[in-house]
Design an enzyme around this catalytic site. Structure first.
Site, mmCIF file in Angstrom:
data_model
loop_
_atom_site.group_PDB
_atom_site.id
_atom_site.type_symbol
_atom_site.label_atom_id
_atom_site.label_comp_id
_atom_site.label_asym_id
_atom_site.label_seq_id
_atom_site.Cartn_x
_atom_site.Cartn_y
_atom_site.Cartn_z
ATOM 1 N N ALA A 34 26.248 12.488 -4.327
ATOM 2 C CA ALA A 34 26.723 13.953 -4.874
ATOM 3 C C ALA A 34 25.843 15.197 -4.744
ATOM 4 O O ALA A 34 26.458 16.216 -5.308
ATOM 5 C CB ALA A 34 27.102 13.569 -6.430
ATOM 6 N N THR A 120 17.388 -3.689 -8.969
ATOM 7 C CA THR A 120 16.097 -2.568 -8.593
ATOM 8 C C THR A 120 15.127 -4.176 -9.808
ATOM 9 O O THR A 120 15.726 -5.082 -10.157
ATOM 10 C CB THR A 120 15.558 -2.236 -9.990
ATOM 11 N N ASP A 121 14.088 -4.461 -9.467
ATOM 12 C CA ASP A 121 13.827 -5.964 -9.986
ATOM 13 C C ASP A 121 13.462 -5.377 -11.981
ATOM 14 O O ASP A 121 12.887 -6.361 -13.164
ATOM 15 C CB ASP A 121 12.104 -6.509 -9.631
ATOM 16 N N GLU A 122 13.741 -4.512 -12.514
ATOM 17 C CA GLU A 122 13.642 -4.759 -13.602
ATOM 18 C C GLU A 122 14.576 -4.934 -14.568
ATOM 19 O O GLU A 122 14.593 -4.694 -15.997
ATOM 20 C CB GLU A 122 14.067 -2.609 -13.787
ATOM 21 N N TYR A 147 17.949 2.863 -18.312
ATOM 22 C CA TYR A 147 18.078 2.981 -16.682
ATOM 23 C C TYR A 147 18.106 1.513 -16.420
ATOM 24 O O TYR A 147 19.410 1.333 -15.497
ATOM 25 C CB TYR A 147 16.739 3.860 -15.915
ATOM 26 N N LYS A 151 21.301 -0.614 -14.140
ATOM 27 C CA LYS A 151 21.425 -1.317 -13.364
ATOM 28 C C LYS A 151 21.613 -2.836 -13.470
ATOM 29 O O LYS A 151 22.450 -3.491 -12.710
ATOM 30 C CB LYS A 151 19.970 -1.230 -12.732
ATOM 31 N N ASN A 176 8.696 -1.597 -6.658
ATOM 32 C CA ASN A 176 8.835 -0.229 -6.611
ATOM 33 C C ASN A 176 8.487 0.427 -5.093
ATOM 34 O O ASN A 176 8.052 -0.395 -4.689
ATOM 35 C CB ASN A 176 7.584 0.151 -7.830
ATOM 36 N N ILE A 188 4.274 7.795 -7.905
ATOM 37 C CA ILE A 188 3.034 8.817 -7.072
ATOM 38 C C ILE A 188 3.221 9.886 -6.512
ATOM 39 O O ILE A 188 2.536 11.052 -6.399
ATOM 40 C CB ILE A 188 3.158 7.079 -5.717
HETATM 41 P P1 NAD Z 1 17.096 9.017 -5.955
HETATM 42 O O1 NAD Z 1 16.945 9.444 -7.385
HETATM 43 O O2 NAD Z 1 15.867 9.073 -5.029
HETATM 44 O O3 NAD Z 1 18.590 8.860 -5.157
HETATM 45 C C1 NAD Z 1 19.789 8.831 -5.667
HETATM 46 C C2 NAD Z 1 20.497 8.963 -4.417
HETATM 47 O O4 NAD Z 1 21.974 9.223 -4.965
HETATM 48 C C3 NAD Z 1 20.042 10.429 -4.791
HETATM 49 O O5 NAD Z 1 20.931 11.657 -3.524
HETATM 50 C C4 NAD Z 1 21.933 10.961 -5.898
HETATM 51 O O6 NAD Z 1 22.350 12.783 -4.989
HETATM 52 C C5 NAD Z 1 22.447 10.465 -4.860
HETATM 53 N N1 NAD Z 1 23.847 10.219 -6.801
HETATM 54 C C6 NAD Z 1 23.526 9.905 -7.965
HETATM 55 N N2 NAD Z 1 24.966 10.050 -8.543
HETATM 56 C C7 NAD Z 1 25.612 9.908 -7.606
HETATM 57 C C8 NAD Z 1 27.062 10.268 -8.268
HETATM 58 N N3 NAD Z 1 27.548 10.192 -9.093
HETATM 59 N N4 NAD Z 1 27.577 10.084 -6.736
HETATM 60 C C9 NAD Z 1 27.320 10.171 -5.829
HETATM 61 N N5 NAD Z 1 25.787 10.165 -5.339
HETATM 62 C C10 NAD Z 1 25.420 10.118 -6.833
HETATM 63 O O7 NAD Z 1 17.440 7.152 -5.767
HETATM 64 P P2 NAD Z 1 16.262 6.275 -5.742
HETATM 65 O O8 NAD Z 1 14.540 5.875 -5.397
HETATM 66 O O9 NAD Z 1 16.003 6.699 -3.639
HETATM 67 O O10 NAD Z 1 16.806 4.762 -5.232
HETATM 68 C C11 NAD Z 1 18.416 4.264 -4.907
HETATM 69 C C12 NAD Z 1 18.457 3.252 -5.298
HETATM 70 O O11 NAD Z 1 17.202 1.956 -5.412
HETATM 71 C C13 NAD Z 1 19.131 3.412 -6.397
HETATM 72 O O12 NAD Z 1 19.797 2.304 -6.798
HETATM 73 C C14 NAD Z 1 17.525 2.336 -7.595
HETATM 74 O O13 NAD Z 1 18.576 1.800 -8.832
HETATM 75 C C15 NAD Z 1 17.512 1.519 -6.089
HETATM 76 N N6 NAD Z 1 15.640 1.049 -6.075
HETATM 77 C C16 NAD Z 1 14.619 1.956 -6.300
HETATM 78 C C17 NAD Z 1 13.371 1.355 -6.005
HETATM 79 C C18 NAD Z 1 12.562 2.630 -6.229
HETATM 80 O O14 NAD Z 1 11.417 2.435 -6.436
HETATM 81 N N7 NAD Z 1 12.963 3.820 -6.213
HETATM 82 C C19 NAD Z 1 13.078 0.581 -6.953
HETATM 83 C C20 NAD Z 1 13.803 -0.691 -6.864
HETATM 84 C C21 NAD Z 1 16.067 -0.153 -6.638
HETATM 85 O O1 TDX Z 2 2.843 10.732 -14.102
HETATM 86 C C1 TDX Z 2 3.717 9.368 -14.888
HETATM 87 N N1 TDX Z 2 2.380 8.442 -14.798
HETATM 88 C C2 TDX Z 2 2.239 6.965 -15.216
HETATM 89 O O2 TDX Z 2 1.424 6.504 -15.410
HETATM 90 C C3 TDX Z 2 4.827 9.285 -14.449
HETATM 91 C C4 TDX Z 2 6.130 9.800 -13.666
HETATM 92 C C5 TDX Z 2 4.424 7.036 -14.045
HETATM 93 N N2 TDX Z 2 3.670 6.858 -14.861
HETATM 94 C C6 TDX Z 2 4.115 5.449 -15.095
HETATM 95 C C7 TDX Z 2 5.111 4.800 -15.314
HETATM 96 C C8 TDX Z 2 5.200 3.089 -14.745
HETATM 97 O O3 TDX Z 2 4.051 2.753 -15.332
HETATM 98 O O4 TDX Z 2 3.506 4.726 -13.765
HETATM 99 C C9 TDX Z 2 4.571 3.702 -13.668
HETATM 100 C C10 TDX Z 2 5.859 4.130 -12.245
HETATM 101 O O5 TDX Z 2 6.419 4.592 -12.848
HETATM 102 P P1 TDX Z 2 8.367 5.848 -12.076
HETATM 103 O O6 TDX Z 2 7.442 5.914 -10.251
HETATM 104 O O7 TDX Z 2 8.769 6.186 -13.348
HETATM 105 O O8 TDX Z 2 8.622 4.542 -11.717
HETATM 106 P P2 TDX Z 2 8.906 2.743 -12.754
HETATM 107 O O9 TDX Z 2 9.340 3.538 -13.995
HETATM 108 O O10 TDX Z 2 8.437 2.063 -12.413
HETATM 109 O O11 TDX Z 2 10.292 2.456 -12.181
HETATM 110 C C11 TDX Z 2 10.315 2.878 -10.180
HETATM 111 O O12 TDX Z 2 10.452 1.295 -9.835
HETATM 112 C C12 TDX Z 2 11.783 0.610 -10.196
HETATM 113 C C13 TDX Z 2 11.707 3.839 -9.862
HETATM 114 O O13 TDX Z 2 11.904 4.999 -10.799
HETATM 115 C C14 TDX Z 2 12.872 2.070 -10.579
HETATM 116 O O14 TDX Z 2 14.455 3.591 -9.818
HETATM 117 C C15 TDX Z 2 12.886 1.613 -9.877
HETATM 118 O O15 TDX Z 2 14.011 0.890 -10.125
#
Ligand code: NAD
Ligand code: TDX
Length: 331
Positions: A34, A120-122, A147, A151, A176, A188
């Site tokens: 999207a 996710t592990d969350e 969130y 999930k 993460n 990060i």
């Molecule tokens: P992100 O937010 O960077 O990317 C999400 C993407 O989905 C974006 O490109 C957005 O445009 C698209 N999107 C959102 N809503 C949409 C919709 N309604 N229709 C079509 N596209 C849509 O997320 P990410 O960090 O890349 O996470 C990807 C997947 O991995 C998610 O399912 C998240 O739950 C999972 N995940 C993330 C982490 C992490 O650490 N980031 C860890 C474990 C699992």
């Molecule tokens: O500025 C900050 N300072 C800080 O201390 C931010 C943005 C976060 N934090 C802390 C919160 C968390 O303990 O850092 C840790 C990581 O934060 P996020 O990057 O927001 O990640 P988290 O909430 O752990 O979730 C991430 O990992 C699991 C992803 O965003 C999720 O999509 C995934 O499912």
């Protein structure tokens, strides 16, 4: 093979598309995204010749049905992914993570298409700091935030569709991720880009919360391993034994930037902030033979810092608005 990647313009999805285009040139890749605030077409620019990008919503039943009907495999990354945003406004999380997943499941059921669900592990809630236990696929679901609750709900829909309707599905729950193309709202990249801008890193609360870090490339090789060799109907946890508390991560970044170890600010903690995540990935390793390759976290951080320094044009447009949002929320 015709592959449909939802959320392929986001952080993990775009890295997955890069990996697939590089290592599996025989795969025809379509991305459905999207392009929300978190999606960026330029994340796919290096592989634009190998990818068809369809801008659209996973809750659009007609569009999803059409794209799924001409696919052999769906890998579903698309989600609203940021915990802080889910606390400010949960509705898009319910819509995309629950209704969007439901819409995809109905299409794969109708057309008999193989489906892999990214989670996710969350969904398992959190652990005490001194708990020797780690999450396994037998850990009960206990999500904390809007969130993680959405999930968790999406995972349960997949399990029900596999059991009741026999769809050919697998699920992975990963810890993460860090690496290139991650939005500057996440921990990060936020601190890296703050440091580039001469702003002190921002630590929620005392900084004792633990996250189990994995490089995005390792997440994505694990996803392909599960698609290639995983048993249908199963859940696999993905992790690389990367537990670090947030203070350690901030201090590692300060060291990379040559700044003093106390050169950061404590800010308001996150409501309901999960204390610790830790993944037991033995099932994936012993049953399917997967191993992570980016096991040196410090080296991975240095590469990630270099990427953000070299790609300011990619992240700069989102930085000011992201910081304005954090400042309103007191973070
Ligand atoms: P992100 O937010 O960077 O990317 C999400 C993407 O989905 C974006 O490109 C957005 O445009 C698209 N999107 C959102 N809503 C949409 C919709 N309604 N229709 C079509 N596209 C849509 O997320 P990410 O960090 O890349 O996470 C990807 C997947 O991995 C998610 O399912 C998240 O739950 C999972 N995940 C993330 C982490 C992490 O650490 N980031 C860890 C474990 C699992
Ligand atoms: O500025 C900050 N300072 C800080 O201390 C931010 C943005 C976060 N934090 C802390 C919160 C968390 O303990 O850092 C840790 C990581 O934060 P996020 O990057 O927001 O990640 P988290 O909430 O752990 O979730 C991430 O990992 C699991 C992803 O965003 C999720 O999509 C995934 O499912």
């Amino acid at each position: 093979m015709r592959l449909l990647v939802t959320g392929g313009a986001g952080f993990i999805g775009s890295n997955f598309v890069h990996l697939t285009a590089r290592e599996r040139p025989e795969v025809e890749i379509t991305v459905l995204d999207a392009l929300t605030y978190a999606g960026d077409e330029t994340s796919l620019a290096p592989v634009a010749d190998s990818v068809r990008l369809v801008q659209g919503d996973i809750t659009d039943g007609k569009l999803v049905d059409r794209l799924v009907s001409t696919s052999d495999l769906v890998v579903h990354f698309a989600a609203e992914s940021h915990n802080d945003n889910s606390l400010a406004n949960p509705w898009p999380f319910v819509q995309t993570n629950l209704i969007g997943t439901y819409t995809l499941l109905e299409a794969v059921r109708k057309h008999g298409v193989r489906y892999h669900h990214i989670s996710t592990d969350e969904v398992y809630g959190d652990l005490e700091l001194d708990d020797p236990a780690k999450f396994t696929d037998a850990t009960p679901y206990n999500p904390s935030s809007p969130y993680s609750a959405t999930k968790a709900g999406s995972d349960l829909l997949v399990r029900a569709w596999a059991r009741s309707f026999g769809i050919a599905a697998t699920i992975s729950n990963c810890s993460n991720n860090y690496g290139p193309y991650q939005h500057v709202e996440k921990f990060i990249p936020r601190q890296i880009t703050n440091l580039i801008d001469g702003i002190r890193p921002r630590l929620y609360g005392a900084g004792e919360n633990v996250r189990d870090w994995i490089h995005v490339e390792d997440h994505n090789t694990a996803v392909w391993t599960i698609i290639d060799k995983g048993r249908l109907g199963e859940t696999y946890l993905i992790g690389a034994d990367g537990e670090k508390n947030n203070l350690e991560v901030v201090q590692a970044l300060l060291e990379v930037f040559g700044r003093p170890a106390d050169d950061f600010d404590h800010v308001t903690d996150r409501a309901g902030h999960d204390l610790r995540y830790a993944i037991d990935s033995q099932k994936l390793r012993t049953e399917l033979g997967w191993e992570p390759r980016f096991t040196d976290f410090k080296a991975g951080l240095v590469d990630t810092v270099d990427w953000y320094k070299a790609n300011e044009a990619w992240w700069r447009p989102a930085k000011a608005a992201t910081e304005a949002k954090y400042s309103t929320a007191g973070h």
